[in-house]
Design a protein around this motif. Structure first.
Motif, PDB file in Angstrom:
ATOM      1  N   UNK A 249      33.819  66.720   7.432  1.00  0.00           N
ATOM      2  CA  UNK A 249      34.153  65.407   7.965  1.00  0.00           C
ATOM      3  C   UNK A 249      34.609  65.509   9.415  1.00  0.00           C
ATOM      4  N   UNK A 250      35.458  66.479   9.712  1.00  0.00           N
ATOM      5  CA  UNK A 250      35.959  66.627  11.084  1.00  0.00           C
ATOM      6  C   UNK A 250      34.805  66.855  12.043  1.00  0.00           C
ATOM      7  N   UNK A 251      33.873  67.678  11.648  1.00  0.00           N
ATOM      8  CA  UNK A 251      32.734  67.975  12.502  1.00  0.00           C
ATOM      9  C   UNK A 251      31.840  66.748  12.677  1.00  0.00           C
ATOM     10  N   UNK A 252      31.583  66.042  11.560  1.00  0.00           N
ATOM     11  CA  UNK A 252      30.701  64.871  11.600  1.00  0.00           C
ATOM     12  C   UNK A 252      31.292  63.793  12.494  1.00  0.00           C
ATOM     13  N   UNK A 253      32.561  63.478  12.273  1.00  0.00           N
ATOM     14  CA  UNK A 253      33.155  62.381  13.030  1.00  0.00           C
ATOM     15  C   UNK A 253      33.423  62.782  14.481  1.00  0.00           C
TER      16      UNK A 253
ATOM     17  N   UNK B 238      36.799  58.626   2.284  1.00  0.00           N
ATOM     18  CA  UNK B 238      36.051  57.383   2.167  1.00  0.00           C
ATOM     19  C   UNK B 238      34.547  57.628   2.014  1.00  0.00           C
ATOM     20  N   UNK B 239      33.991  58.494   2.833  1.00  0.00           N
ATOM     21  CA  UNK B 239      32.525  58.623   2.847  1.00  0.00           C
ATOM     22  C   UNK B 239      32.035  60.068   2.886  1.00  0.00           C
TER      23      UNK B 239
ATOM     24  N   UNK C 220      20.816  59.875   8.033  1.00  0.00           N
ATOM     25  CA  UNK C 220      20.607  61.326   8.040  1.00  0.00           C
ATOM     26  C   UNK C 220      21.269  62.021   6.849  1.00  0.00           C
ATOM     27  N   UNK C 221      21.971  61.248   6.008  1.00  0.00           N
ATOM     28  CA  UNK C 221      22.612  61.826   4.830  1.00  0.00           C
ATOM     29  C   UNK C 221      23.935  62.513   5.117  1.00  0.00           C
ATOM     30  N   UNK C 222      24.470  62.337   6.329  1.00  0.00           N
ATOM     31  CA  UNK C 222      25.752  62.980   6.648  1.00  0.00           C
ATOM     32  C   UNK C 222      26.944  62.168   6.114  1.00  0.00           C
ATOM     33  N   UNK C 223      26.736  60.863   5.993  1.00  0.00           N
ATOM     34  CA  UNK C 223      27.760  59.978   5.420  1.00  0.00           C
ATOM     35  C   UNK C 223      27.130  59.176   4.297  1.00  0.00           C
ATOM     36  N   UNK C 224      27.979  58.737   3.384  1.00  0.00           N
ATOM     37  CA  UNK C 224      27.520  57.866   2.310  1.00  0.00           C
ATOM     38  C   UNK C 224      28.318  56.579   2.404  1.00  0.00           C
TER      39      UNK C 224
ATOM     40  N   UNK D  27      26.043  54.275  15.230  1.00  0.00           N
ATOM     41  CA  UNK D  27      26.281  55.691  14.927  1.00  0.00           C
ATOM     42  C   UNK D  27      26.574  55.909  13.440  1.00  0.00           C
ATOM     43  N   UNK D  28      27.326  55.020  12.824  1.00  0.00           N
ATOM     44  CA  UNK D  28      27.596  55.152  11.390  1.00  0.00           C
ATOM     45  C   UNK D  28      26.320  54.983  10.583  1.00  0.00           C
ATOM     46  N   UNK D  29      25.523  53.966  10.951  1.00  0.00           N
ATOM     47  CA  UNK D  29      24.267  53.749  10.240  1.00  0.00           C
ATOM     48  C   UNK D  29      23.339  54.940  10.403  1.00  0.00           C
ATOM     49  N   UNK D  30      23.310  55.510  11.597  1.00  0.00           N
ATOM     50  CA  UNK D  30      22.457  56.669  11.850  1.00  0.00           C
ATOM     51  C   UNK D  30      22.913  57.880  11.019  1.00  0.00           C
ATOM     52  N   UNK D  31      24.223  58.088  10.937  1.00  0.00           N
ATOM     53  CA  UNK D  31      24.743  59.191  10.125  1.00  0.00           C
ATOM     54  C   UNK D  31      24.424  58.974   8.649  1.00  0.00           C
TER      55      UNK D  31
END
Length: 987
Positions: free
Chosen positions: A226-230, A218-219, A172-176, A165-169
């Motif tokens: 962030x709250x929405x993404x995680x 962090x990312x 998709x550019x949602x996390x760095x 899930x982290x790699x997928x995010x």
């Protein structure tokens, strides 16, 4: 050896050899089930497995029994016989290790979709689940290994899903992410495993309880995003883990242990979580956090988060109100889950009376009580903590062994219940056939044999649990009326109080009414008043036995008036009758200790340590406690305050040991002195570090603190001042320090010493550490407060007065640079060994003693220090002997008792030595008790009965008149010996 065993098993065609004999409930059905699996093996082109299953032998009988007893395992084997076939070539541990590696890597690779990941995880988890169950039933793995394997399996699945899930995010550019090849590292996502997962104690069909936190910095830049993404990531994680597909599910996943789950997102920012726990966290959440463990995501961030939570989970002071609160959850569970009498059919193995939860509560509540003070009690695993609790003296070895044995037995029962159909249940079957099935799975001959063992297990667990939580303190019956309602005294209550030993029962009624009307902060809550109402009979009975009941209760009233809250205290006293008796003794016989408790109620918490009266407060013990208390980076002022808190608490606990008779006066003196050494040494370290920030260091600088007087001779009492000399040395070429504000050496150490005096003696909100006296330094108050080592050496060798060298016989380096301390000890030994005119020394000592008698005459016989034949006489005899070569013992000895015991025969004959040693021990015992209990001088006409009892106990005398006669006789004997030794008068 292992490889030869494997080869031998391979020769039989099967690498899982059952160590336990399982019997089916229905043998015919068992044979049919085995034949069905063999047919499936043939259909799936697994001829080796099909051929093996067609034979008759131990392995085949075992598998037939498994498939009869567990429809779940039978159906898995029929659908996927390949899982059984794997055991033709690998052992269970080898195959589980391979599965673990496949799970860790299953999220990787180009084009791995969420659906593909879900399929891979389900297939791998199912095979592992199947093999773990087979190994458990076969006896290849004990229950401890089984729960560990299940937990490791869950860890791996959660890690793989989280990494995906982290790699997928990131894609998709949602996390760095800092490192996309290792998505979890530095991601800021914390996945905590709770409950049995956190403790590596997962059961066969368990939920996994997770909490997700994140550090948005962090990312992710925007915290709102962030709250929405995680949170979306958390929702997907749950779907990956628990959605049922054609391949089954991985683990049912529960996120409801997060803070305020009804109104918070699925993933919570770290800052918000810390704010919640510190401000609104519930006691059950503290208990839950005992087992919390980072299982996936950013493990380092998870560990840091749990470290931040330590003060919330592991409170420094023992918290019985919290325990009562947690225990109420247990009662609610009973109420809502049909808790009733111990039975077998339909019994809830987890929540029922005598069940697994009682053992867990038994351990966790003890951890909550003591874990704040003893880090070794903060472990997650139930059985390991049972062992640690026993090792620390919190529970008996018998309780440890019984509960550990029953824990694993009940866990085996739980697994058997769940292996039947992979249901998340903890209930034993209600029907005879179902119970017989469970009995056979556990290796029992029949349901009756299992029922007897199961019921015995529940009874044993319940016995230990009840002893810990549900036994109310025993109160005497037939006490009479104790009514404190309304405004008018109840006549029968006044009579009851009088019978109990109170001289002013009406005043006592008035005080107790004030408590129950909530006039103090401590009793303003309804719960506190309820607890106090329950406690009052035992409280009055305990105070009545002090023989000064009114004063004792009034001191207790003063204690209560300053407390901010009372639930914890009242719960504590009610659950610990011995502690209540000790509180009454302190209030009735030891006003000084009562004042300490009144000012610092938290010191009472230390009395809950079950090892208190058996563990000696020696230097190693105190050093370990101090190190733990000062652990972590702390501001300078906080260090000084914590030293005061620690010293006050430990002085109190040393005093309690002395009151209880677990240490004698000599041991108490050493403990008080060790405590002073350690805390003043820690203050010196803190002062030096703080001073160097501004003024830097002087080249080759070394500092040593020389303890003098009672500190030097390790004979401190509870109220002693501390005599010190600060000595320093440095490179001869050094002319100033190297800091931003450099100072010349003499000025540097003068300022440093003044800082130390302030750090130790200045009153703060936490009081004073010690009153320091530096008047024994060379030149006394006229000289500099810090002394160069060479100046000290020169002064003592050339200019010191006899009284100063007598004082030096009690000198002992107590803190500072080890090298300088050793050099100082050697120099003192050399100075004391110098040849002297013995007659001159004796004459000057005698003159000094006469001057003291003239200028500071004793108040009365009980002024034991100053009375002729008292402590000063004994100290002078010892000091003159050490100064004139008349001590035959170990060089460097400073304790007066040891020097008296080692007096040379030509200085004091054997009979005189014995008289002096016995007198010193007698004086020391009395002095330690009086200094411990009283804030002022001993008043013969106003001795609290409790104090007189204590004095008689430590002197082993029958009554107070005999004690006084003994005191007079000892003083007369010592004075005769003093005159004989120092004044040459014949006895």
């Amino acid at each position: 050896m292992a490889s030869s065993v494997t080869a031998e098993r391979a020769a039989t065609g099967w690498l899982l050899q059952p160590a336990l004999e399982l019997r089916p409930v229905d043998p015919d059905h068992a044979r049919e089930a085995l034949a069905d699996v063999a047919a499936s093996a043939a259909e799936n082109e697994l001829p080796r497995l099909a051929g093996l299953l067609a034979k008759d032998g131990e392995v085949q009988r075992f598998l037939a029994a498994v498939f009869d007893l567990s429809p779940f395992l039978r159906d898995l084997a029929r659908r996927r016989p390949q899982m059984l076939a794997a055991l033709l070539d690998r052992t269970v541990p080898e195959r589980l290790e391979a599965i673990g590696s496949e799970i860790e890597a299953c999220w990787q690779g180009e084009g791995v979709s969420e659906a593909e990941l879900m399929k891979r995880l389900r297939l791998l988890k199912t095979e592992a689940h199947f093999l773990i169950a087979l190994a458990d039933l076969a006896g290849e793995a004990d229950t401890q290994a089984t729960v560990q394997r299940l937990s490791v399996l869950a860890d791996g699945c959660v890690r793989a899903a989280t990494a995906f899930l982290l790699a997928d995010a990131h894609r998709q550019g949602k996390l760095k992410l800092p490192d996309p090849s290792d998505p979890a590292h530095g991601s800021g996502l914390i996945v905590l495993g709770m409950g049995k997962l956190g403790a590596h104690e997962l059961n066969f069909s368990s939920d996994i309880d997770l909490i997700l936190f994140f550090d948005h910095k962090a990312v992710v830049g925007d915290p709102m995003e962030a709250t929405d993404i995680f949170s979306r990531l958390a929702r997907r994680l749950v779907r990956i883990m628990q959605d049922r597909t054609e391949h089954g599910y991985v683990f049912r996943t529960d996120l409801r242990l997060r803070p305020d789950p009804g109104s918070t997102p699925l993933a919570i920012p770290v800052e918000a979580a810390l704010t919640y726990y510190e401000g609104r966290g519930q006691n059950w959440e503290r208990a839950a956090m005992i087992k919390a463990r980072p299982v996936a995501g950013d493990i380092e961030a998870g560990e840091a988060f749990l470290k931040e939570l330590r003060p919330y989970v592991w409170r420094k002071y023992m918290d019985y109100a919290a325990i009562a609160d947690v225990h109420s959850i247990k009662r609610q569970i009973h109420a809502h889950k049909g808790h009733g009498e111990i039975a077998v059919k339909g019994h809830n193995v987890k929540l029922g009376r005598g069940g697994i939860r009682e053992i867990e509560f038994f351990v966790q509540t003890q951890q909550l009580i003591a874990g704040g003070r003893f880090p070794e009690l903060r472990g997650r695993e139930t059985v390991k903590m049972l062992s640690q609790l026993a090792g620390n003296g919190w529970i008996t070895a018998e309780a440890r062994d019984a509960l550990a044995s029953q824990y694993w037995f009940l866990r085996r029962v739980e697994h058997a219940v769940q292996m039947v159909a992979d249901e998340q249940t903890h209930m034993l079957p209600e029907d005879d056939e179902g119970l017989e099935r469970i009995a056979h799975m556990l290796g029992f001959a029949d349901a009756d044999a299992f029922s007897r063992a199961f019921r015995a297990s529940l009874v044993e667990v319940e016995r230990h649990y009840a002893a810990l939580f549900e036994a109310a303190p025993e109160l005497s019956t037939g006490m009479g009326n104790l009514v404190f309602t309304g405004d008018v005294d109840d006549p029968d209550t006044l009579q009851t109080l009088h019978t109990l030993g109170f001289q002013r029962p009406s005043d006592i009624c008035r005080v107790i009414r004030a408590w129950h009307f909530g006039r103090y902060r401590v009793t303003r809550s309804a719960e506190a008043r309820e607890r106090l109402t329950e406690l009052t009979p035992a409280l009055l009975e305990a105070f009545g036995k002090t023989r000064r009941a009114d004063e004792a209760l009034m001191r207790f009233d003063e204690f209560l008036s300053g407390l901010p809250a009372g639930v914890q205290l009242f719960s504590l006293l009610q659950s610990n009758p011995a502690l209540l008796r000790l509180m009454a003794t302190i209030m009735g016989a030891a006003p000084k200790l009562a004042a300490i408790i009144t000012r610092r109620p938290h010191v009472f918490d230390g009395l809950l340590d079950p090892a208190l009266l058996s563990e000696l407060p020696d230097r190693k013990y105190l050093a370990g406690r101090l190190s733990a208390f000062l652990e972590g980076d702390r501001a300078y002022e906080e260090v000084l305050d914590r030293l005061r808190i620690f010293a006050a608490e430990q002085k109190f606990l040393i005093g309690v040991r002395l009151l209880a008779g677990s240490i004698d006066a000599r041991r108490a003196g050493r403990a008080f002195s060790d405590l002073a050494d350690l805390t003043i040494g820690a203050a010196l370290d803190a002062v030096t570090a703080e001073f160097e920030v501004r003024h830097g260091r002087i080249a080759g600088a070394r500092v040593a603190l020389l303890g003098m007087g009672k500190l030097g001779s390790q004979e401190l009492t509870a109220g002693s001042d501390v005599d010190l000399i600060l000595l320093y040395d440095h490179d001869p070429e050094a002319d100033e320090s190297n800091g931003g504000k450099p100072l010349a050496p003499a000025h540097y150490y003068s300022r440093l010493t003044q800082r130390l005096i302030a750090a130790v003696s200045a009153p703060t909100a936490e009081g004073v550490l010690y009153e320091l006296d530096l008047r024994l330094r060379p030149s006394g108050n006229k000289g500099p407060v810090a002394t160069h080592m060479e100046a000290f050496r020169k002064y003592q060798r050339q200019d010191a007065w006899t009284w100063e060298q007598m004082a030096l016989t009690r000198a002992r380096p107590v803190a500072g640079d080890d090298g300088l301390c050793a050099e100082l000890a050697g120099e003192i030994a050399a100075i004391l060994a110098q040849p002297r005119d013995a007659a001159k020394v004796r004459r000057e000592a005698s003159d000094m003693r006469k001057l003291i008698e003239e200028e500071k005459p004793p108040r009365d016989l009980w002024d034991i220090k100053l009375v002729p034949g008292g402590l000063i006489d004994l100290e002078f005899i010892a000091q003159v002997a050490a100064l004139t070569g008349k001590f035959t013992g170990k060089p460097g000895t400073t304790a007066t008792a040891d020097i008296l015991a080692g007096l040379a025969p030509d200085y004091a004959d054997a009979g005189m030595r014995e008289e002096l040693v016995r007198a010193y021990g007698f004086y020391l015992a009395i002095t330690q008790i009086i200094r411990l209990c009283l804030t002022g001088p001993f008043d013969r006409d106003d001795v609290p009965p409790g104090l007189s009892d204590l004095l008689l106990a430590v002197t082993d005398l029958p009554d107070f008149s005999v004690l006084e006669a003994e005191l007079k006789e000892k003083a007369a004997t010592v004075r005769r010996d003093f005159d004989s030794i120092l004044r040459g008068r014949k006895k």
